[in-house]
Design an enzyme around this catalytic site. Sequence first.
Site, PDB file in Angstrom:
ATOM      1  N   GLN A 102     -18.960  24.893-119.787  1.00  0.00           N
ATOM      2  CA  GLN A 102     -18.326  25.631-118.693  1.00  0.00           C
ATOM      3  C   GLN A 102     -18.636  27.116-118.846  1.00  0.00           C
ATOM      4  O   GLN A 102     -18.320  27.913-117.979  1.00  0.00           O
ATOM      5  CB  GLN A 102     -16.807  25.442-118.742  1.00  0.00           C
ATOM      6  CG  GLN A 102     -16.352  24.009-118.599  1.00  0.00           C
ATOM      7  CD  GLN A 102     -14.874  23.872-118.930  1.00  0.00           C
ATOM      8  OE1 GLN A 102     -14.003  24.122-118.105  1.00  0.00           O
ATOM      9  NE2 GLN A 102     -14.571  23.484-120.153  1.00  0.00           N
ATOM     10  N   HIS A 120     -20.669  25.900-114.591  1.00  0.00           N
ATOM     11  CA  HIS A 120     -20.107  27.027-113.827  1.00  0.00           C
ATOM     12  C   HIS A 120     -21.104  28.159-113.634  1.00  0.00           C
ATOM     13  O   HIS A 120     -20.708  29.285-113.358  1.00  0.00           O
ATOM     14  CB  HIS A 120     -18.829  27.546-114.516  1.00  0.00           C
ATOM     15  CG  HIS A 120     -17.706  26.548-114.499  1.00  0.00           C
ATOM     16  ND1 HIS A 120     -16.603  26.622-115.333  1.00  0.00           N
ATOM     17  CD2 HIS A 120     -17.504  25.460-113.725  1.00  0.00           C
ATOM     18  CE1 HIS A 120     -15.787  25.609-115.077  1.00  0.00           C
ATOM     19  NE2 HIS A 120     -16.308  24.884-114.115  1.00  0.00           N
ATOM     20  N   GLY A 188     -13.003  23.956-127.519  1.00  0.00           N
ATOM     21  CA  GLY A 188     -12.699  25.324-127.085  1.00  0.00           C
ATOM     22  C   GLY A 188     -12.450  25.463-125.594  1.00  0.00           C
ATOM     23  O   GLY A 188     -12.803  26.475-125.010  1.00  0.00           O
TER      24      GLY A 188
HETATM   25  C1  BJW Z   1     -10.722  28.219-129.203  1.00  0.00           C
HETATM   26  C2  BJW Z   1     -11.090  29.296-130.002  1.00  0.00           C
HETATM   27  C3  BJW Z   1     -11.963  29.030-131.088  1.00  0.00           C
HETATM   28  C4  BJW Z   1      -9.771  30.031-128.434  1.00  0.00           C
HETATM   29  N1  BJW Z   1     -12.397  27.780-131.286  1.00  0.00           N
HETATM   30  N2  BJW Z   1     -11.161  27.008-129.433  1.00  0.00           N
HETATM   31  C5  BJW Z   1      -7.234  19.350-109.155  1.00  0.00           C
HETATM   32  C6  BJW Z   1      -5.952  19.718-109.474  1.00  0.00           C
HETATM   33  C7  BJW Z   1      -5.554  21.074-109.437  1.00  0.00           C
HETATM   34  C8  BJW Z   1      -6.441  22.057-109.062  1.00  0.00           C
HETATM   35  C9  BJW Z   1      -7.706  21.694-108.733  1.00  0.00           C
HETATM   36  C10 BJW Z   1      -8.096  20.367-108.764  1.00  0.00           C
HETATM   37  N3  BJW Z   1      -9.392  20.305-108.406  1.00  0.00           N
HETATM   38  C11 BJW Z   1      -9.819  21.555-108.144  1.00  0.00           C
HETATM   39  C12 BJW Z   1      -8.823  22.421-108.347  1.00  0.00           C
HETATM   40  C13 BJW Z   1      -8.884  23.886-108.173  1.00  0.00           C
HETATM   41  C14 BJW Z   1      -9.569  24.607-109.307  1.00  0.00           C
HETATM   42  C15 BJW Z   1      -8.795  24.374-110.597  1.00  0.00           C
HETATM   43  O1  BJW Z   1      -9.164  23.598-111.447  1.00  0.00           O
HETATM   44  N4  BJW Z   1      -7.722  25.114-110.787  1.00  0.00           N
HETATM   45  C16 BJW Z   1      -6.944  25.041-112.017  1.00  0.00           C
HETATM   46  C17 BJW Z   1      -6.618  26.446-112.506  1.00  0.00           C
HETATM   47  C18 BJW Z   1      -5.745  24.202-111.793  1.00  0.00           C
HETATM   48  N5  BJW Z   1     -10.943  24.202-109.469  1.00  0.00           N
HETATM   49  C19 BJW Z   1     -11.896  24.725-108.705  1.00  0.00           C
HETATM   50  O2  BJW Z   1     -11.632  25.521-107.813  1.00  0.00           O
HETATM   51  C20 BJW Z   1     -13.324  24.264-108.915  1.00  0.00           C
HETATM   52  N6  BJW Z   1     -13.890  23.932-107.683  1.00  0.00           N
HETATM   53  C21 BJW Z   1     -13.601  22.798-107.071  1.00  0.00           C
HETATM   54  O3  BJW Z   1     -12.999  21.895-107.584  1.00  0.00           O
HETATM   55  O4  BJW Z   1     -14.088  22.761-105.831  1.00  0.00           O
HETATM   56  C22 BJW Z   1     -13.776  21.641-105.003  1.00  0.00           C
HETATM   57  C23 BJW Z   1     -14.727  21.708-103.869  1.00  0.00           C
HETATM   58  C24 BJW Z   1     -15.416  20.587-103.550  1.00  0.00           C
HETATM   59  C25 BJW Z   1     -16.313  20.637-102.500  1.00  0.00           C
HETATM   60  C26 BJW Z   1     -16.487  21.830-101.816  1.00  0.00           C
HETATM   61  C27 BJW Z   1     -15.794  22.963-102.165  1.00  0.00           C
HETATM   62  C28 BJW Z   1     -14.919  22.906-103.208  1.00  0.00           C
HETATM   63  C29 BJW Z   1     -14.190  25.406-109.449  1.00  0.00           C
HETATM   64  C30 BJW Z   1     -13.812  25.838-110.811  1.00  0.00           C
HETATM   65  C31 BJW Z   1     -14.663  27.021-111.212  1.00  0.00           C
HETATM   66  C32 BJW Z   1     -14.163  27.663-112.469  1.00  0.00           C
HETATM   67  N7  BJW Z   1     -14.783  28.934-112.625  1.00  0.00           N
HETATM   68  C33 BJW Z   1     -14.430  29.766-113.744  1.00  0.00           C
HETATM   69  C34 BJW Z   1     -15.032  31.164-113.554  1.00  0.00           C
HETATM   70  C35 BJW Z   1     -16.525  31.163-113.810  1.00  0.00           C
HETATM   71  C36 BJW Z   1     -17.106  32.527-113.636  1.00  0.00           C
HETATM   72  C37 BJW Z   1     -16.511  33.529-114.594  1.00  0.00           C
HETATM   73  O5  BJW Z   1     -16.549  33.328-115.829  1.00  0.00           O
HETATM   74  O6  BJW Z   1     -16.038  34.540-114.114  1.00  0.00           O
HETATM   75  O7  BJW Z   1     -14.917  29.164-114.956  1.00  0.00           O
HETATM   76  S1  BJW Z   1     -12.673  29.863-114.028  1.00  0.00           S
HETATM   77  C38 BJW Z   1     -12.753  29.836-115.784  1.00  0.00           C
HETATM   78  O8  BJW Z   1     -12.139  28.632-116.259  1.00  0.00           O
HETATM   79  C39 BJW Z   1     -14.248  29.740-116.122  1.00  0.00           C
HETATM   80  C40 BJW Z   1     -14.220  28.768-117.258  1.00  0.00           C
HETATM   81  O9  BJW Z   1     -15.484  28.143-117.388  1.00  0.00           O
HETATM   82  C41 BJW Z   1     -13.136  27.791-116.842  1.00  0.00           C
HETATM   83  C42 BJW Z   1     -12.557  27.004-117.950  1.00  0.00           C
HETATM   84  O10 BJW Z   1     -11.925  27.825-118.885  1.00  0.00           O
HETATM   85  P1  BJW Z   1     -12.033  27.483-120.436  1.00  0.00           P
HETATM   86  O11 BJW Z   1     -13.447  27.510-120.842  1.00  0.00           O
HETATM   87  O12 BJW Z   1     -11.265  26.263-120.712  1.00  0.00           O
HETATM   88  O13 BJW Z   1     -11.375  28.775-121.079  1.00  0.00           O
HETATM   89  P2  BJW Z   1      -9.842  29.151-121.331  1.00  0.00           P
HETATM   90  O14 BJW Z   1      -9.783  30.600-121.531  1.00  0.00           O
HETATM   91  O15 BJW Z   1      -8.974  28.558-120.293  1.00  0.00           O
HETATM   92  O16 BJW Z   1      -9.472  28.393-122.677  1.00  0.00           O
HETATM   93  C43 BJW Z   1     -10.062  28.728-123.903  1.00  0.00           C
HETATM   94  C44 BJW Z   1      -9.617  27.707-124.944  1.00  0.00           C
HETATM   95  O17 BJW Z   1     -10.287  27.994-126.149  1.00  0.00           O
HETATM   96  C45 BJW Z   1      -8.116  27.743-125.254  1.00  0.00           C
HETATM   97  O18 BJW Z   1      -7.611  26.418-125.229  1.00  0.00           O
HETATM   98  C46 BJW Z   1      -8.046  28.305-126.679  1.00  0.00           C
HETATM   99  O19 BJW Z   1      -6.983  27.763-127.441  1.00  0.00           O
HETATM  100  C47 BJW Z   1      -9.375  27.890-127.215  1.00  0.00           C
HETATM  101  N8  BJW Z   1      -9.915  28.728-128.298  1.00  0.00           N
HETATM  102  N9  BJW Z   1     -10.490  30.448-129.591  1.00  0.00           N
HETATM  103  C48 BJW Z   1     -11.994  26.800-130.502  1.00  0.00           C
HETATM  104  N10 BJW Z   1     -12.396  30.036-131.951  1.00  0.00           N
END
Ligand code: BJW
Length: 247
Positions: A102, A120, A188
């Site tokens: 991601q 992403h 992560g």
């Molecule tokens: C460690 C550590 C160490 C720390 N070792 N671990 C169903 C239900 C509810 C909502 C939705 C759903 N389906 C869709 C949605 C809406 C939405 C969504 O999911 N919202 C949620 C917030 C609920 N999803 C979307 O909008 C997606 N699109 C979509 O579904 O479109 C449908 C569609 C279909 C057809 C046409 C049109 C639309 C798109 C999602 C895009 C996500 N984009 C981002 C931004 C990317 C650009 C940028 O970076 O600016 O991607 S958001 C952000 O979150 C980024 C990341 O890739 C992504 C995931 O985050 P990640 O990687 O998990 O990071 P963190 O910070 O959350 O967590 C870090 C973790 O690491 C923690 O757990 C720590 O404990 C751990 N950690 N140090 C190991 N050393």
Amino acid sequence: MFDIPRKLIHGIKNAAKITVLTGAGVSAESGIPTFRVAQTGLWAKYDPSDLATLEAFRRNPRLVWNWYEWRRGLVRESMPNPAHTAIVEFEKKVNIFTLITQNVDGLHAKAGSQNIIELHGNILRTKCSENSRIVSSWVDKEEEPPRCPNCGAYLRPDVVWFGEGLPHDALELAVEASQDSEIFFSVGTSSIVQPAASLAVQALQSGALVVEVNPDETPLTQYANYALTGLAGKILPELVQQVWKED
Ligand code: BJW
């Protein structure tokens, strides 16, 4: 030394198909802040979830462009950490290995991973905000964001914002690899952003052994077969060492 269950070590050694899904935590030890921690400096007052949307870009393109410029600077200065390197080792040792990330920072490629599915996008690529064509150069007129050299629309990072669809082929390959894996690692990631978060569930439903690596609990933890609690940069190298030490 991190205590890894013997049964898991044996399972990994004998698995032919392993899929790893990574999130921002894998790059944390490279100095790139995870998505959901408070930002620092100038950006401390902004919530990343409010900036990573098309609405935010339309409302204030300059603000969003400059946020990405700041983050691109961090990414360019950063280097892969032992978690990235351990994943490269996995790819060398496992017969059918798929890395799904991601992360938009390109650090897996910088570490040497070959077969990477970027769900992403990539922060270092730029595209036209009108027609999504990748643009590699433009005339710098000190305007922020700069304009597309072909149509004059604003340029934007080639990343997937909330509410936008994921790259179709990447998602399809990710679903296939997850459903087809014998062992699925979720490393992560907070496991809250869809559809990436549901890949682990699909792997579980298809009979894979699911292993989570994270210092904190996530919505996946209670369903994972193994939850290895700690930093990816400590646990993954240890895992590689313990699984393949006699090779
Ligand atoms: C460690 C550590 C160490 C720390 N070792 N671990 C169903 C239900 C509810 C909502 C939705 C759903 N389906 C869709 C949605 C809406 C939405 C969504 O999911 N919202 C949620 C917030 C609920 N999803 C979307 O909008 C997606 N699109 C979509 O579904 O479109 C449908 C569609 C279909 C057809 C046409 C049109 C639309 C798109 C999602 C895009 C996500 N984009 C981002 C931004 C990317 C650009 C940028 O970076 O600016 O991607 S958001 C952000 O979150 C980024 C990341 O890739 C992504 C995931 O985050 P990640 O990687 O998990 O990071 P963190 O910070 O959350 O967590 C870090 C973790 O690491 C923690 O757990 C720590 O404990 C751990 N950690 N140090 C190991 N050393």
